[in-house]
Design a protein around this motif. Structure first.
Motif, PDB file in Angstrom:
ATOM      1  N   ALA A  28       0.843  -1.199   0.000  1.00 46.33           N
ATOM      2  CA  ALA A  28       0.000   0.000   0.000  1.00 46.33           C
ATOM      3  C   ALA A  28       0.880   1.253   0.000  1.00 46.33           C
ATOM      4  O   ALA A  28       0.594   2.213  -0.720  1.00 46.33           O
ATOM      5  N   TYR A  29       1.946   1.240   0.764  1.00 45.19           N
ATOM      6  CA  TYR A  29       2.858   2.389   0.838  1.00 45.19           C
ATOM      7  C   TYR A  29       3.522   2.640  -0.517  1.00 45.19           C
ATOM      8  O   TYR A  29       3.665   3.795  -0.937  1.00 45.19           O
ATOM      9  N   ALA A  30       3.875   1.599  -1.212  1.00 44.64           N
ATOM     10  CA  ALA A  30       4.541   1.737  -2.514  1.00 44.64           C
ATOM     11  C   ALA A  30       3.654   2.447  -3.530  1.00 44.64           C
ATOM     12  O   ALA A  30       4.163   3.140  -4.419  1.00 44.64           O
ATOM     13  N   ARG A  31       2.352   2.307  -3.384  1.00 42.34           N
ATOM     14  CA  ARG A  31       1.441   2.974  -4.320  1.00 42.34           C
ATOM     15  C   ARG A  31       1.506   4.492  -4.210  1.00 42.34           C
ATOM     16  O   ARG A  31       1.075   5.191  -5.115  1.00 42.34           O
ATOM     17  N   PHE A  32       2.047   4.999  -3.108  1.00 45.58           N
ATOM     18  CA  PHE A  32       2.117   6.440  -2.897  1.00 45.58           C
ATOM     19  C   PHE A  32       3.523   7.000  -3.104  1.00 45.58           C
ATOM     20  O   PHE A  32       3.780   8.161  -2.777  1.00 45.58           O
ATOM     21  N   ASP A  33       4.431   6.212  -3.671  1.00 48.18           N
ATOM     22  CA  ASP A  33       5.812   6.670  -3.877  1.00 48.18           C
ATOM     23  C   ASP A  33       5.902   7.985  -4.637  1.00 48.18           C
ATOM     24  O   ASP A  33       6.695   8.841  -4.292  1.00 48.18           O
ATOM     25  N   ALA A  34       5.099   8.145  -5.659  1.00 46.91           N
ATOM     26  CA  ALA A  34       5.188   9.343  -6.499  1.00 46.91           C
ATOM     27  C   ALA A  34       4.307  10.488  -5.998  1.00 46.91           C
ATOM     28  O   ALA A  34       4.295  11.554  -6.609  1.00 46.91           O
ATOM     29  N   SER A  35       3.625  10.286  -4.915  1.00 46.67           N
ATOM     30  CA  SER A  35       2.727  11.313  -4.401  1.00 46.67           C
ATOM     31  C   SER A  35       3.518  12.502  -3.861  1.00 46.67           C
ATOM     32  O   SER A  35       4.338  12.355  -2.956  1.00 46.67           O
ATOM     33  N   PRO A  36       3.276  13.698  -4.397  1.00 43.65           N
ATOM     34  CA  PRO A  36       4.022  14.864  -3.933  1.00 43.65           C
ATOM     35  C   PRO A  36       3.545  15.371  -2.567  1.00 43.65           C
ATOM     36  O   PRO A  36       4.308  15.990  -1.835  1.00 43.65           O
ATOM     37  N   ILE A  37       2.311  15.098  -2.214  1.00 45.00           N
ATOM     38  CA  ILE A  37       1.776  15.535  -0.923  1.00 45.00           C
ATOM     39  C   ILE A  37       1.834  14.339   0.015  1.00 45.00           C
ATOM     40  O   ILE A  37       1.152  13.343  -0.195  1.00 45.00           O
ATOM     41  N   ARG A  38       2.670  14.432   1.050  1.00 47.57           N
ATOM     42  CA  ARG A  38       2.980  13.284   1.886  1.00 47.57           C
ATOM     43  C   ARG A  38       2.219  13.269   3.214  1.00 47.57           C
ATOM     44  O   ARG A  38       2.216  12.259   3.902  1.00 47.57           O
ATOM     45  N   GLY A  39       1.586  14.366   3.577  1.00 50.41           N
ATOM     46  CA  GLY A  39       0.998  14.489   4.903  1.00 50.41           C
ATOM     47  C   GLY A  39       0.002  13.405   5.273  1.00 50.41           C
ATOM     48  O   GLY A  39      -0.086  13.020   6.432  1.00 50.41           O
ATOM     49  N   PHE A  40      -0.750  12.913   4.305  1.00 50.18           N
ATOM     50  CA  PHE A  40      -1.782  11.928   4.602  1.00 50.18           C
ATOM     51  C   PHE A  40      -1.401  10.517   4.175  1.00 50.18           C
ATOM     52  O   PHE A  40      -2.217   9.597   4.290  1.00 50.18           O
ATOM     53  N   VAL A  41      -0.201  10.315   3.717  1.00 54.74           N
ATOM     54  CA  VAL A  41       0.199   8.993   3.227  1.00 54.74           C
ATOM     55  C   VAL A  41       0.019   7.909   4.295  1.00 54.74           C
ATOM     56  O   VAL A  41      -0.596   6.878   4.017  1.00 54.74           O
ATOM     57  N   PRO A  42       0.501   8.087   5.534  1.00 52.70           N
ATOM     58  CA  PRO A  42       0.303   7.011   6.525  1.00 52.70           C
ATOM     59  C   PRO A  42      -1.173   6.681   6.765  1.00 52.70           C
ATOM     60  O   PRO A  42      -1.536   5.516   6.880  1.00 52.70           O
ATOM     61  N   LEU A  43      -2.017   7.691   6.795  1.00 52.18           N
ATOM     62  CA  LEU A  43      -3.451   7.452   6.977  1.00 52.18           C
ATOM     63  C   LEU A  43      -4.038   6.699   5.784  1.00 52.18           C
ATOM     64  O   LEU A  43      -4.800   5.740   5.950  1.00 52.18           O
ATOM     65  N   LEU A  44      -3.669   7.098   4.587  1.00 51.73           N
ATOM     66  CA  LEU A  44      -4.163   6.417   3.390  1.00 51.73           C
ATOM     67  C   LEU A  44      -3.668   4.976   3.326  1.00 51.73           C
ATOM     68  O   LEU A  44      -4.407   4.070   2.920  1.00 51.73           O
ATOM     69  N   VAL A  45      -2.430   4.756   3.741  1.00 56.59           N
ATOM     70  CA  VAL A  45      -1.880   3.394   3.788  1.00 56.59           C
ATOM     71  C   VAL A  45      -2.667   2.560   4.796  1.00 56.59           C
ATOM     72  O   VAL A  45      -3.024   1.410   4.523  1.00 56.59           O
TER      73      VAL A  45
END
Length: 70
Positions: free
Chosen positions: A37-54
Motif C-alpha cells: 500500500a505504501y509503494a502505491r504512494f511513492d510518487a505522491s508529492p503531498i505526503r501528509g496523509f500517506v500514513p493514513l491512506l496506507v
C-alpha cells in the motif's frame, strides 16, 4: 510535511496495531500488505496523509481477505 523516516516509523506503528487487531493473520503478511500500500504512494508529492491512506488501504485489504476466508 513528515520526513521519510517519520513515515516509516508511522508504518512500523501501524504494523504493530494491525498485528494486535488481526491476531490470526501472520505478521509478515500484514507487513507486506502495508509495504504494498505504501509503494502505491511513492510518487505522491503531498505526503501528509500517506500514513493514513496506507492504513485505510491496508485495513480494507485485510478485511476483504478475512471476509473471503470465512
Amino acid at each position: 510535511m513528515p520526513s521519510r523516516a517519520e513515515e516509516l516509523h508511522q508504518l512500523d506503528l501501524l504494523i504493530e496495531r494491525l498485528a494486535h487487531d488481526h491476531v490470526g493473520t501472520p505478521r509478515e503478511h500484514i507487513a507486506a500488505t502495508v509495504r504494498a500500500a505504501y509503494a502505491r504512494f511513492d510518487a505522491s508529492p503531498i505526503r501528509g496523509f500517506v500514513p493514513l491512506l496506507v492504513e485505510r488501504a491496508t485495513r480494507r485489504q485485510l478485511w476483504s481477505g478475512a471476509a473471503r476466508a470465512s
